[in-house]
Design a protein around this motif. Structure first.
Motif: not given
Length: 403
Positions: A120, A135, A138, A149, A183, A205-206, A238-240, A260-261
């Motif tokens: 990751h 980063t 949110y 990120r 990631y 992710d991302s 996507q942020a998987n 996802t996120y």
């Protein structure tokens, strides 16, 4: 699995009660017994997940625990105890690597399961990111946690099982080098194109997902974009988080569901045959209802025993601050269950089966019939709180709920 704290990892000698992992033995009467110490599987790292397989073909399931820091391979001794054989097997990871996912699978069909570990982030606890970086936000609000990120990704590793209790890193030789340092989170090893050779899927992710197509000669080719799972149907990354494999339409081909996120739809990829996929999230009815919550672990489960695989996933925000900063989002979230209607469509039944009452910091999950009553039950692990078990009320068709 249990996590830890930065202080615990930086100064382990000063910790009086170190966090550890847990192993619960099913007593066969609806209860479990904590056998962690007796079994010798406490561990003391920052645990993230575990997978089980009989890596040495002795008839007993072994355990691989992946962490922030060195991972652990426990060999099952067959007498209720395990031995840490990580060094002998050669499947640890560097101290500052966070391994996000892992999977066993016999990629070369030699009769011994191999191991893929997704990296990751490469993270130095002594030099964490400074708050208020771009980063570390949110929804335009500053958060205490950052990334991924802006952080350095960690490489994935493919270990070949040598058949003698040891593994060899064949990442480069097999052609699965994570050149982009994605990631990595969840990993799946399964034959998705029907050629008899297990392929490898990594949810990143991302970033785009990876699909390593097995060429049948010990090497792979990354074809995520070609087969249609690197991005969603709109061509967006996507942020998987989690991967669930399952043939939801009973056509003989394994489909994929990926969580996802928050504020993004979860993605259902239909296998159109021979490992080519189409994003059917919105046509299936899953897209819009899945947007608000943050999905983590997921799996297909026929919760009502009607012969059609339904989809369950665990939700939970990563930022505790959301309860203070937003009125439309919460840290603790309920799992979601979508019933398969048997016609390519799904219907959310979260409230109807009682799952809306479970407000959790959900992270991991698994399903099985733990009490042998003919109905699949669900276990959920949560951050900063005990795990919970959602037991199906009745093993009957079309009338099953959870409690």
């Amino acid at each position: 699995m249990n996590g830890s704290t930065i202080e615990n990892l930086l100064h382990p000698s000063q910790v009086k009660h170190r966090p550890h992992n847990y192993l619960f033995r099913n007593n066969g009467d609806g209860t479990f017994t904590d056998v962690t110490r007796r079994a010798g599987v406490e561990g003391h790292g920052w645990g993230f997940g575990a997978v089980a397989a009989d890596y040495n073909n002795d008839g007993f399931q072994d355990l691989y625990v992946y962490n922030y820091g060195p991972n652990i391979l426990y060999r099952n001794n067959g007498d209720g105890t395990f031995t840490d054989v990580t060094a002998r097997a050669g499947v640890a990871a560097p101290h500052q690597i966070w391994s996000g996912g892992a999977a066993f699978g016999d990629f070369d069909n030699d009769g011994f399961v191999d191991l893929y570990v997704a990296g990751h982030i490469d993270f130095d606890l002594r030099h964490p990111p400074q708050p208020a970086q771009p980063t570390c936000t949110y929804r335009n609000k500053v958060m205490r946690a950052c990334g991924p990120r802006g952080l350095k990704g960690a490489p994935d590793v493919l270990y070949h099982n040598n058949g003698d209790g040891s593994f060899t890193d064949v990442t480069e030789r097999a052609g699965v080098v994570d050149k982009n340092l994605g990631y990595g989170f969840s990993v799946l090893i399964e034959d998705l194109n029907g050629d008899g050779w297990p392929d490898i899927v990594v949810a990143n992710d991302s970033g785009p997902n990876y699909f390593y197509r097995n060429k049948g000669n010990g090497t792979f080719e990354e074809v995520g974009e070609v087969v249609g799972i690197a991005y969603n149907g709109e061509g967006s990354e996507q942020a998987n988080m989690g991967i669930a494999p399952g043939d939801y339409d009973n056509d003989g081909w394994t489909d994929l569901f990926i969580t996802t996120y928050a504020n993004d739809n979860k993605t259902l990829f239909h296998n159109d045959g021979k490992g080519v996929f189409t994003d059917v999230s919105y046509p299936s009815g899953i897209g819009e209802p899945s947007i608000p919550l943050l999905g983590m672990a997921t799996f297909f489960i026929d919760y009502n025993n009607d012969g059609w695989r339904d989809i369950f996933w665990v939700n939970g925000q990563l930022y505790p601050e959301v309860d203070r900063l937003f009125t439309d989002e919460h840290y603790h979230q309920n799992p979601q269950l979508f019933q398969n209607l048997g016609n390519g469509k799904f219907l959310e039944v979260t409230k109807e089966v009682g799952l809306a009452a479970f407000q959790l910091g959900g992270r991991g999950g698994a399903c099985c019939d733990y009490n042998n009553d003919g109905a699949l039950d669900v276990a959920i692990t949560n951050i900063d709180s005990p795990p919970c078990c959602c037991k199906t009320k009745e093993a009957v068709r079309q009338d099953t709920g959870f409690r």
